[in-house]
Design an enzyme around this catalytic site. Structure first.
Site, PDB file in Angstrom:
ATOM      1  N   CYS A  56       0.792  -1.234   0.000  1.00 23.85           N
ATOM      2  CA  CYS A  56       0.000   0.000   0.000  1.00 23.85           C
ATOM      3  C   CYS A  56       0.826   1.287   0.000  1.00 23.85           C
ATOM      4  O   CYS A  56       1.632   1.529   0.896  1.00 23.85           O
ATOM      5  CB  CYS A  56      -0.948   0.008   1.188  1.00 23.85           C
ATOM      6  SG  CYS A  56      -2.095   1.411   1.102  1.00 23.85           S
ATOM      7  N   CYS A 185     -18.243  -6.703   0.933  1.00 19.70           N
ATOM      8  CA  CYS A 185     -17.395  -6.637  -0.251  1.00 19.70           C
ATOM      9  C   CYS A 185     -15.999  -7.046   0.205  1.00 19.70           C
ATOM     10  O   CYS A 185     -15.369  -6.336   0.991  1.00 19.70           O
ATOM     11  CB  CYS A 185     -17.375  -5.216  -0.812  1.00 19.70           C
ATOM     12  SG  CYS A 185     -16.185  -5.000  -2.162  1.00 19.70           S
ATOM     13  N   ARG A 257     -15.531  -8.164  -9.155  1.00 19.82           N
ATOM     14  CA  ARG A 257     -15.048  -6.872  -9.665  1.00 19.82           C
ATOM     15  C   ARG A 257     -13.608  -6.969 -10.166  1.00 19.82           C
ATOM     16  O   ARG A 257     -12.706  -7.330  -9.409  1.00 19.82           O
ATOM     17  CB  ARG A 257     -15.137  -5.810  -8.558  1.00 19.82           C
ATOM     18  CG  ARG A 257     -16.574  -5.659  -8.050  1.00 19.82           C
ATOM     19  CD  ARG A 257     -16.721  -4.560  -7.016  1.00 19.82           C
ATOM     20  NE  ARG A 257     -18.026  -4.665  -6.372  1.00 19.82           N
ATOM     21  CZ  ARG A 257     -19.148  -4.082  -6.826  1.00 19.82           C
ATOM     22  NH1 ARG A 257     -19.118  -3.330  -7.903  1.00 19.82           N
ATOM     23  NH2 ARG A 257     -20.295  -4.263  -6.189  1.00 19.82           N
TER      24      ARG A 257
HETATM   25  N1  SAM Z   1      -7.544   1.073   5.069  1.00 22.62           N
HETATM   26  C1  SAM Z   1      -8.627   0.269   4.668  1.00 22.62           C
HETATM   27  C2  SAM Z   1      -8.294  -1.195   4.593  1.00 22.62           C
HETATM   28  O1  SAM Z   1      -7.128  -1.566   4.481  1.00 22.62           O
HETATM   29  O2  SAM Z   1      -9.219  -1.993   4.619  1.00 22.62           O
HETATM   30  C3  SAM Z   1      -9.233   0.721   3.349  1.00 22.62           C
HETATM   31  C4  SAM Z   1      -8.406   1.179   2.174  1.00 22.62           C
HETATM   32  S1  SAM Z   1      -7.339  -0.030   1.411  1.00 22.62           S
HETATM   33  C5  SAM Z   1      -6.428   1.000   0.325  1.00 22.62           C
HETATM   34  C6  SAM Z   1      -8.418  -1.018   0.400  1.00 22.62           C
HETATM   35  C7  SAM Z   1      -7.814  -2.140  -0.409  1.00 22.62           C
HETATM   36  O3  SAM Z   1      -7.102  -1.634  -1.526  1.00 22.62           O
HETATM   37  C8  SAM Z   1      -6.800  -3.044   0.246  1.00 22.62           C
HETATM   38  O4  SAM Z   1      -7.388  -4.020   1.052  1.00 22.62           O
HETATM   39  C9  SAM Z   1      -6.109  -3.678  -0.941  1.00 22.62           C
HETATM   40  O5  SAM Z   1      -6.746  -4.879  -1.293  1.00 22.62           O
HETATM   41  C10 SAM Z   1      -6.288  -2.646  -2.042  1.00 22.62           C
HETATM   42  N2  SAM Z   1      -4.985  -2.091  -2.451  1.00 22.62           N
HETATM   43  C11 SAM Z   1      -4.257  -1.172  -1.786  1.00 22.62           C
HETATM   44  N3  SAM Z   1      -3.104  -0.910  -2.425  1.00 22.62           N
HETATM   45  C12 SAM Z   1      -3.097  -1.700  -3.537  1.00 22.62           C
HETATM   46  C13 SAM Z   1      -2.160  -1.893  -4.587  1.00 22.62           C
HETATM   47  N4  SAM Z   1      -1.007  -1.237  -4.613  1.00 22.62           N
HETATM   48  N5  SAM Z   1      -2.456  -2.764  -5.565  1.00 22.62           N
HETATM   49  C14 SAM Z   1      -3.635  -3.437  -5.521  1.00 22.62           C
HETATM   50  N6  SAM Z   1      -4.555  -3.294  -4.554  1.00 22.62           N
HETATM   51  C15 SAM Z   1      -4.291  -2.450  -3.556  1.00 22.62           C
HETATM   52 FE1  SF4 Z   2      -3.250   0.942   3.049  1.00 20.75          FE
HETATM   53 FE2  SF4 Z   2      -5.580   0.205   4.176  1.00 20.75          FE
HETATM   54 FE3  SF4 Z   2      -3.267  -1.030   4.819  1.00 20.75          FE
HETATM   55 FE4  SF4 Z   2      -3.723   1.479   5.589  1.00 20.75          FE
HETATM   56  S1  SF4 Z   2      -4.847  -0.348   6.225  1.00 20.75           S
HETATM   57  S2  SF4 Z   2      -1.813   0.692   4.766  1.00 20.75           S
HETATM   58  S3  SF4 Z   2      -4.815   2.289   3.821  1.00 20.75           S
HETATM   59  S4  SF4 Z   2      -4.306  -1.025   2.829  1.00 20.75           S
END
Ligand code: SAM
Ligand code: SF4
Ligand code: DTB
Length: 314
Positions: A56, A185, A257
């Site tokens: 992330c 989801c 999706r």
């Molecule tokens: N912080 C919350 C969480 O982790 O549930 C919500 C936001 S988080 C960005 C949501 C999802 O985005 C993650 O669970 C991951 O599956 C997806 N995601 C984040 N970064 C990604 C990346 N670089 N490539 C693909 N999917 C990604």
């Molecule tokens: Fe990214 Fe969600 Fe992990 Fe935070 S919890 S680092 S926003 S994927």
């Protein structure tokens, strides 16, 4: 009967076209075959996240170009949702880079965003990290349709991707969402160095939830510079097709999706994903922090495949 490990692995090991036959049959039996839901994402609170998810760009543990930003106002978010609706989206998903929901003004603001999006006649989804039963209930009361919370990978592989929380934390949050009567989801990511068994186990865990998730996002890793997974080799598009077909067979009623990672694959590969059972894409030039195909490209993809966007609800 829950799916066994062997059963799911046998499905993955089938010749691709035989798997696709099964996926297509499941798709045709349970869904309008020529319809795709367009869904728009918006990051309402970007960056500075305390979790250490290796993929992330928003984690404060990694040095990426994503800088922590202030939380958006309700009006900004609703203006964005209105534009998404006018462009043809029927679902609006708001993400916050939080480890968990904390009671207070920020959460109250999210509740107002949810109510506003619902007021526009769109499906409302949020992804906010972990939450309690009470917070889930309040989101439900605000009108929330769906909560996104991905398992991301197998239980086994989870610990090599995230150290700041556990796979069981993830399952607990999904249970709270379910108890509150919000639809689930939950999906995952491929391309994080996982084995075929990890992919199968992730799908098996999702498919064995009772009831199964209504929505299953399948992401291909967007390898972001500065994250520990920056140098991962690109996902083979046929692996993405296979994962989508697997999700369709194992969770026939779910909306599958085709999520992050589309900018790295051809439109032909995307068309194959849509044939294999994906019936939703993220629409709009940005995901949360990374690029997504241009809206025009997606409209051309739909036109050239004869697919139509899900019409707005009356
Ligand atoms: N912080 C919350 C969480 O982790 O549930 C919500 C936001 S988080 C960005 C949501 C999802 O985005 C993650 O669970 C991951 O599956 C997806 N995601 C984040 N970064 C990604 C990346 N670089 N490539 C693909 N999917 C990604
Ligand atoms: Fe990214 Fe969600 Fe992990 Fe935070 S919890 S680092 S926003 S994927
Ligand atoms: C999901 O599974 N994919 C979306 C949505 N759920 C929230 C997020 C993808 C994020 C990709 C990386 C980024 O843009 O920051």
């Amino acid at each position: 009967m829950p799916f066994s490990k062997q059963e799911v692995r046998a499905l993955y090991d089938r010749p691709l076209f035989s798997l696709l036959d099964g996926a297509r049959a499941a798709h045709v039996a349970h869904h309008p075959t020529n319809e795709v839901q367009l869904c728009t994402l918006l990051s309402v609170k970007t960056g500075g996240c305390p979790e250490d998810c290796a993929y992330c760009p928003q984690s404060s543990h990694h040095a990426t170009t994503v800088e922590p930003e202030r939380m958006l106002d309700v009006d900004e978010v609703l203006a964005s949702a209105r534009r998404a609706r006018e462009a043809g989206s029927t679902r609006f998903c708001m993400g916050a880079a939080w480890r968990e929901v904390k009671d207070g003004p920020a959460f109250e603001r999210v509740l107002a965003m949810v109510a506003g999006v619902k007021g526009m006649g769109m499906e409302a989804c949020v992804t906010l990290g972990m939450l309690t039963d009470e917070q889930a209930r309040r989101l439900k009361d605000a009108g929330l349709d769906a909560y996104n919370h991905n398992l991301d990978t197998s239980r086994e592989h989870y610990r090599s991707i995230i150290q700041t929380r556990t796979f069981d934390d993830r399952l607990r949050t999904l249970a709270s969402v379910r108890r509150a009567g919000i639809t689930v989801c939950s999906g995952g990511i491929i391309g994080m160095g996982e084995s075929v068994d990890d992919r199968c186990e992730m799908l098996r865990t999702l498919a064995n939830l009772e009831p199964q998730p209504e929505s299953v996002p399948i992401n291909a890793l967007v390898a972001v510079p500065g994250t520990p997974l920056a140098d991962m080799p690109p996902v083979d598009p046929l692996d993405l097709v296979r994962m989508i077909a697997m999700a369709r067979v194992l969770m026939p009623r779910a909306r599958v999706r085709l999520s992050a990672g589309r900018t790295a694959i051809s439109r032909e590969a995307q068309a194959m994903c849509l044939y294999a059972g994906a019936n939703s894409i993220f629409y709009g030039e940005k995901l949360l922090t990374t690029p997504n195909p241009e809206a025009d490209m997606d409209l051309a993809l739909l036109r050239d495949t004869g697919l139509t966007a899900q019409p707005p609800s009356a």
